[in-house]
Design a protein around this motif. Structure first.
Motif, PDB file in Angstrom:
ATOM      1  N   ARG A  16       4.111  11.442  -0.333  1.00 18.42           N
ATOM      2  CA  ARG A  16       2.822  10.946  -0.827  1.00 18.42           C
ATOM      3  C   ARG A  16       1.664  11.607  -0.076  1.00 18.42           C
ATOM      4  NH1 ARG A  16      -0.446   7.357   1.211  1.00 18.42           N
ATOM      5  NH2 ARG A  16       1.070   6.389   2.598  1.00 18.42           N
ATOM      6  N   GLN A  17       1.788  11.705   1.234  1.00 15.71           N
ATOM      7  CA  GLN A  17       0.706  12.280   2.033  1.00 15.71           C
ATOM      8  C   GLN A  17       0.549  13.775   1.781  1.00 15.71           C
ATOM      9  OE1 GLN A  17       1.859  10.923   5.955  1.00 15.71           O
ATOM     10  NE2 GLN A  17       0.577   9.096   5.786  1.00 15.71           N
ATOM     11  N   ARG A  18       1.647  14.487   1.532  1.00 12.30           N
ATOM     12  CA  ARG A  18       1.555  15.919   1.201  1.00 12.30           C
ATOM     13  C   ARG A  18       0.709  16.130  -0.046  1.00 12.30           C
ATOM     14  NH1 ARG A  18       7.785  16.787   1.452  1.00 12.30           N
ATOM     15  NH2 ARG A  18       8.070  16.659   3.678  1.00 12.30           N
ATOM     16  N   GLN A  19       0.761  15.164  -0.948  1.00 12.99           N
ATOM     17  CA  GLN A  19      -0.001  15.260  -2.192  1.00 12.99           C
ATOM     18  C   GLN A  19      -1.425  14.731  -2.030  1.00 12.99           C
ATOM     19  OE1 GLN A  19       2.189  13.324  -5.345  1.00 12.99           O
ATOM     20  NE2 GLN A  19       4.077  14.420  -4.840  1.00 12.99           N
ATOM     21  N   GLY A  20      -1.730  14.209  -0.854  1.00  8.90           N
ATOM     22  CA  GLY A  20      -3.063  13.683  -0.604  1.00  8.90           C
ATOM     23  C   GLY A  20      -3.355  12.429  -1.423  1.00  8.90           C
ATOM     24  N   ARG A  21      -2.319  11.662  -1.717  1.00  7.56           N
ATOM     25  CA  ARG A  21      -2.480  10.472  -2.549  1.00  7.56           C
ATOM     26  C   ARG A  21      -2.442   9.207  -1.704  1.00  7.56           C
ATOM     27  NH1 ARG A  21       1.404  10.924  -7.468  1.00  7.56           N
ATOM     28  NH2 ARG A  21       0.132   9.188  -8.161  1.00  7.56           N
ATOM     29  N   THR A  22      -3.094   8.182  -2.200  1.00  9.07           N
ATOM     30  CA  THR A  22      -3.139   6.904  -1.501  1.00  9.07           C
ATOM     31  C   THR A  22      -2.008   6.005  -1.973  1.00  9.07           C
ATOM     32  OG1 THR A  22      -4.549   5.833  -3.151  1.00  9.07           O
ATOM     33  CG2 THR A  22      -5.667   7.033  -1.351  1.00  9.07           C
ATOM     34  N   LEU A  23      -1.715   4.994  -1.167  1.00 14.01           N
ATOM     35  CA  LEU A  23      -0.732   3.987  -1.570  1.00 14.01           C
ATOM     36  C   LEU A  23      -1.150   3.349  -2.895  1.00 14.01           C
ATOM     37  CD1 LEU A  23       0.151   2.036   1.703  1.00 14.01           C
ATOM     38  CD2 LEU A  23       1.785   3.035   0.126  1.00 14.01           C
ATOM     39  N   ARG A  24      -2.435   3.083  -3.037  1.00 13.30           N
ATOM     40  CA  ARG A  24      -2.935   2.432  -4.245  1.00 13.30           C
ATOM     41  C   ARG A  24      -2.654   3.283  -5.486  1.00 13.30           C
ATOM     42  NH1 ARG A  24      -5.839  -1.758  -4.380  1.00 13.30           N
ATOM     43  NH2 ARG A  24      -6.673  -1.504  -2.292  1.00 13.30           N
ATOM     44  N   GLU A  25      -2.895   4.588  -5.382  1.00 16.45           N
ATOM     45  CA  GLU A  25      -2.654   5.476  -6.531  1.00 16.45           C
ATOM     46  C   GLU A  25      -1.177   5.486  -6.927  1.00 16.45           C
ATOM     47  OE1 GLU A  25      -6.082   8.885  -5.694  1.00 16.45           O
ATOM     48  OE2 GLU A  25      -4.090   9.117  -4.813  1.00 16.45           O
ATOM     49  N   VAL A  26      -0.313   5.627  -5.937  1.00 12.31           N
ATOM     50  CA  VAL A  26       1.119   5.712  -6.220  1.00 12.31           C
ATOM     51  C   VAL A  26       1.651   4.366  -6.702  1.00 12.31           C
ATOM     52  CG1 VAL A  26       3.402   6.199  -5.251  1.00 12.31           C
ATOM     53  CG2 VAL A  26       1.447   7.643  -4.642  1.00 12.31           C
ATOM     54  N   SER A  27       1.215   3.287  -6.086  1.00 12.43           N
ATOM     55  CA  SER A  27       1.699   1.971  -6.507  1.00 12.43           C
ATOM     56  C   SER A  27       1.276   1.666  -7.933  1.00 12.43           C
ATOM     57  CB  SER A  27       1.217   0.864  -5.554  1.00 12.43           C
ATOM     58  OG  SER A  27      -0.173   0.655  -5.671  1.00 12.43           O
ATOM     59  N   ILE A  55       9.052   5.324  -8.238  1.00 16.21           N
ATOM     60  CA  ILE A  55       8.228   5.961  -7.201  1.00 16.21           C
ATOM     61  C   ILE A  55       8.337   7.480  -7.299  1.00 16.21           C
ATOM     62  CG2 ILE A  55       7.868   6.242  -4.719  1.00 16.21           C
ATOM     63  CD1 ILE A  55       8.902   3.324  -4.407  1.00 16.21           C
ATOM     64  N   CYS A  56       9.561   7.976  -7.499  1.00 17.50           N
ATOM     65  CA  CYS A  56       9.755   9.423  -7.645  1.00 17.50           C
ATOM     66  C   CYS A  56       8.988   9.947  -8.860  1.00 17.50           C
ATOM     67  CB  CYS A  56      11.234   9.761  -7.766  1.00 17.50           C
ATOM     68  SG  CYS A  56      12.124   9.641  -6.198  1.00 17.50           S
ATOM     69  N   ASP A  57       9.045   9.223  -9.962  1.00 16.88           N
ATOM     70  CA  ASP A  57       8.286   9.626 -11.153  1.00 16.88           C
ATOM     71  C   ASP A  57       6.789   9.657 -10.844  1.00 16.88           C
ATOM     72  OD1 ASP A  57      10.603   9.871 -12.624  1.00 16.88           O
ATOM     73  OD2 ASP A  57      10.359   7.957 -13.692  1.00 16.88           O
ATOM     74  N   ALA A  58       6.311   8.643 -10.130  1.00 19.29           N
ATOM     75  CA  ALA A  58       4.892   8.581  -9.785  1.00 19.29           C
ATOM     76  C   ALA A  58       4.491   9.740  -8.877  1.00 19.29           C
ATOM     77  CB  ALA A  58       4.571   7.248  -9.108  1.00 19.29           C
ATOM     78  N   LEU A  59       5.405  10.170  -8.019  1.00 21.29           N
ATOM     79  CA  LEU A  59       5.131  11.279  -7.099  1.00 21.29           C
ATOM     80  C   LEU A  59       5.483  12.634  -7.708  1.00 21.29           C
ATOM     81  CD1 LEU A  59       6.511   9.734  -3.784  1.00 21.29           C
ATOM     82  CD2 LEU A  59       4.108  10.204  -4.321  1.00 21.29           C
TER      83      LEU A  59
END
Length: 133
Positions: A16-27, A55-59
């Motif tokens: 998630r962090q490699r993509q620069g995404r927040t917990l909120r976005e992924v959740s 989660i994998c789909d979201a990422l």
């Protein structure tokens, strides 16, 4: 003791962090509560296969890639535990009947015939010695 849920959470957080995404976005994208995803990332909750898939789909990461990275982390953790056990054994007296100098050793892994671009070694310097042949 090595906990798989902690290793899995660490790998998910790094993805998630490699993509620069927040917990909120992924959740939101995975349709899982922010709090639950946070607990999974911190290794406090066991994620079901359905949740991992979401989660994998979201990422946009294949589950096989995620599990491969978790497997690599698990291998390193096991090596570190073995090395620590070996150090403990090295400090203990040698039992009667065991030749002096015989100590537990880590297994070696051969990568002969594998193209160099396919070999990745991730290890903390203090945990594993890597010797090029």
């Amino acid at each position: 003791m090595i906990l798989l849920r902690r290793l899995l959470g660490d790998v998910l957080r790094r993805q998630r962090q490699r993509q620069g995404r927040t917990l909120r976005e992924v959740s939101s994208s995975a349709r899982v509560s922010l709090g639950y995803l946070s607990e999974v990332e911190r290794g406090q909750k066991e994620a079901s296969s359905e949740l991992l898939s979401a989660i994998c789909d979201a990422l946009d990461v294949r589950m096989s890639e995620l599990m491969r990275e978790v497997s690599d982390e698990l291998s390193l953790a096991e090596l570190a535990e073995s090395a620590a056990a070996g150090e403990t054994a090295a400090r203990e007296p040698v039992p009667a009947g065991v030749p002096a100098g015989v100590r537990p050793m880590l297994n070696s892994v051969s990568v002969a015939g594998v193209p160099p671009e396919r070999v990745t070694i991730k290890a903390p310097a203090e945990a594993v010695d890597v010797v090029a042949a």
